[in-house]
Enzyme design. Structure first.
Site, PDB file in Angstrom:
ATOM      1  CD  GLN A  20      -3.162  -0.308  -0.029  1.00 50.68           C
ATOM      2  OE1 GLN A  20      -3.144   0.860  -0.424  1.00 50.68           O
ATOM      3  NE2 GLN A  20      -3.997  -1.193  -0.512  1.00 50.68           N
ATOM      4  CB  CYS A  41      -9.207  -9.802  -0.931  1.00 51.36           C
ATOM      5  SG  CYS A  41      -8.176  -9.062   0.312  1.00 51.36           S
TER       6      CYS A  41
HETATM    7  N1  PLP Z   1      -0.897  -6.429   1.016  1.00 52.56           N
HETATM    8  C1  PLP Z   1      -1.626  -5.315   1.128  1.00 52.56           C
HETATM    9  C2  PLP Z   1      -1.320  -4.339   2.222  1.00 52.56           C
HETATM   10  C3  PLP Z   1      -2.658  -5.051   0.227  1.00 52.56           C
HETATM   11  O1  PLP Z   1      -3.387  -3.942   0.358  1.00 52.56           O
HETATM   12  C4  PLP Z   1      -2.935  -5.999  -0.795  1.00 52.56           C
HETATM   13  C5  PLP Z   1      -4.050  -5.783  -1.742  1.00 52.56           C
HETATM   14  O2  PLP Z   1      -5.032  -5.171  -1.448  1.00 52.56           O
HETATM   15  C6  PLP Z   1      -2.139  -7.160  -0.870  1.00 52.56           C
HETATM   16  C7  PLP Z   1      -1.131  -7.330   0.050  1.00 52.56           C
HETATM   17  C8  PLP Z   1      -2.370  -8.188  -1.919  1.00 52.56           C
HETATM   18  O3  PLP Z   1      -1.889  -7.770  -3.165  1.00 52.56           O
HETATM   19  P1  PLP Z   1      -2.402  -8.413  -4.531  1.00 52.56           P
HETATM   20  O4  PLP Z   1      -3.779  -7.882  -4.754  1.00 52.56           O
HETATM   21  O5  PLP Z   1      -1.434  -7.942  -5.555  1.00 52.56           O
HETATM   22  O6  PLP Z   1      -2.366  -9.889  -4.363  1.00 52.56           O
END
Ligand code: PLP
Length: 381
Positions: A180, A325
């Site tokens: 982020q 997610c």
């Molecule tokens: N780490 C953080 C702090 C995130 O905000 C996100 C996605 O929202 C992720 C990991 C996961 O990333 P990705 O969507 O590329 O798998």
């Protein structure tokens, strides 16, 4: 697409120049980078160039960078790969903040099932973890500590450098999820003192499904993927040339325009805040202190977040309660609960996140719509 997009923390649109840099590798330059013929050599040279660009921007060596399928894979690989390497020297205790993204939290839960022990450190009520709490949590058998850089729900920046210093003194491996913070803060792993760090291109106007993991030279990490010899034998799989080129270009562009973008994003957010917080409605900002400019998390009293989000969507404003997610699960945010909010308070909380395309006018319009929708809840009651 019509409407106002205030969900940049979930994902950002692909930048036009980034797409342009990627296009040859989606069309004519299609060779497998590991093929020895001219088609392969051409794509491998594009990948080498992309790795050099990213390494230069991060101030690290190209051999310390591994390309992955995104933030989740980078986080999973760091947690499993670093913890399992530490197990070989008898260290089976892991310390993480309780406000990590699920890409970290679900991985450490799996480690617990494998026999590791995990300590979760809660933040203070402002949303920041305290270095001292990590000092208290560390034990003789602690092999790995993980703390994210900017929290994805509140935007609060964590004292990563201070915690890295503590872990270094004790010979503990330290990983930081910088997914982020990447577009907003200049990431310099060596200055930050981290042993490993993750980023994901779709958070900074690059393509989805591509990320990177920095692992400091000499730090042991076990494989998560087994296959060919790609990525120095550490991560098998045919390299996605276009995505890798896209990630490096997007990151370079975000570094070059960071100051200007940060200012524009902060102006849009402040314009939004002025209308919403000045409306007389009861609203509390969740998370205080040093923050990335893009995120505003607020509790809207008397308003349930899921129905607010769908009403805002009908009005043409796209936003989330928290992590995209996790939005399918109607559970209140664990990050907000660990900051001390009650379940009821957490379920009245929403995240507005702004990006380089958000104009002040759009932000004000979205805030006026939000005020109208919130007032509608009062009328219904
Ligand atoms: N780490 C953080 C702090 C995130 O905000 C996100 C996605 O929202 C992720 C990991 C996961 O990333 P990705 O969507 O590329 O798998």
């Amino acid at each position: 697409m019509k409407g106002i997009y205030l969900d940049y923390a979930s994902t950002t649109p692909l930048d036009g120049e980034v797409l342009e840099a990627m296009t040859p590798y989606l069309t004519s330059e299609f060779g497998n980078a590991d093929s020895l013929h001219s088609f392969g050599r051409k794509t491998m040279s594009a990948i080498d160039k992309a790795r050099d660009m990213l390494a230069e921007d991060l101030g690290v060596s190209p051999s310390e960078i591994y390309f992955t399928s995104g933030g989740t894979e980078s986080d999973n690989w760091a947690i499993f790969g670093l913890a399992r390497a530490q197990k070989e020297v008898g260290k089976t205790h892991v310390v993480v903040s309780s406000i990590e993204h699920h890409a970290v939290l679900s991985a450490v839960e799996e480690l617990e099932r494998e026999g590791f022990s995990v300590t979760y450190v809660d933040p203070n009520k402002r949303g920041m973890v305290e270095p001292n709490a990590f000092l208290e949590a560390i034990r003789q058998d602690t092999g790995l500590v993980a703390v994210m850089h900017a929290n994805n729900e509140t935007g609060v920046l964590q004292p990563v450098e201070e915690i890295a210093k503590l872990t270094k003194e004790k010979g503990i491996v330290f990983f930081s999820d910088c997914v982020q913070s990447a577009p907003y803060v200049a990431l310099k792993p060596r200055e930050m003192g981290v042993d490993a760090l993750s980023i994901s291109a779709h958070k900074f106007y690059g393509p989805k499904g591509i990320g990177a993991l920095y692992v400091k030279k000499g730090v042991k990490i076990k494989n998560l993927h087994f296959g060919g010899e790609q990525e120095r034998g550490k991560r098998g799989g045919t390299l996605p040339t276009a995505s890798i080129v896209g990630l490096a270009h997007a990151y370079r562009k975000s570094c070059l325009h960071r100051e200007v973008n940060n200012q524009a994003i902060a102006s849009a957010r402040l314009a939004f805040e002025k209308v919403l917080l000045g409306s007389g409605l009861q609203v509390t900002v969740n998370g205080e202190g040093n923050k990335i400019p893009s995120v505003l998390n607020v509790q809207l009293y008397g308003v349930h977040n899921t129905s607010f989000l769908s009403k805002m969507d009908l009005e043409g404003v796209a936003l989330s309660a928290g992590a995209a997610c996790a939005s399918a699960s109607l559970k209140p945010s664990e990050t907000l609960l660990s900051m001390g909010l009650t379940e009821a308070e957490a379920s009245e909380s929403v995240r507005f996140s702004f990006g380089k395309h958000t104009t002040v006018l759009e932000a004000e319009e979205a805030a006026r719509i939000a005020v109208r929708v919130i007032k509608g809840f009062g009328d219904e009651a």
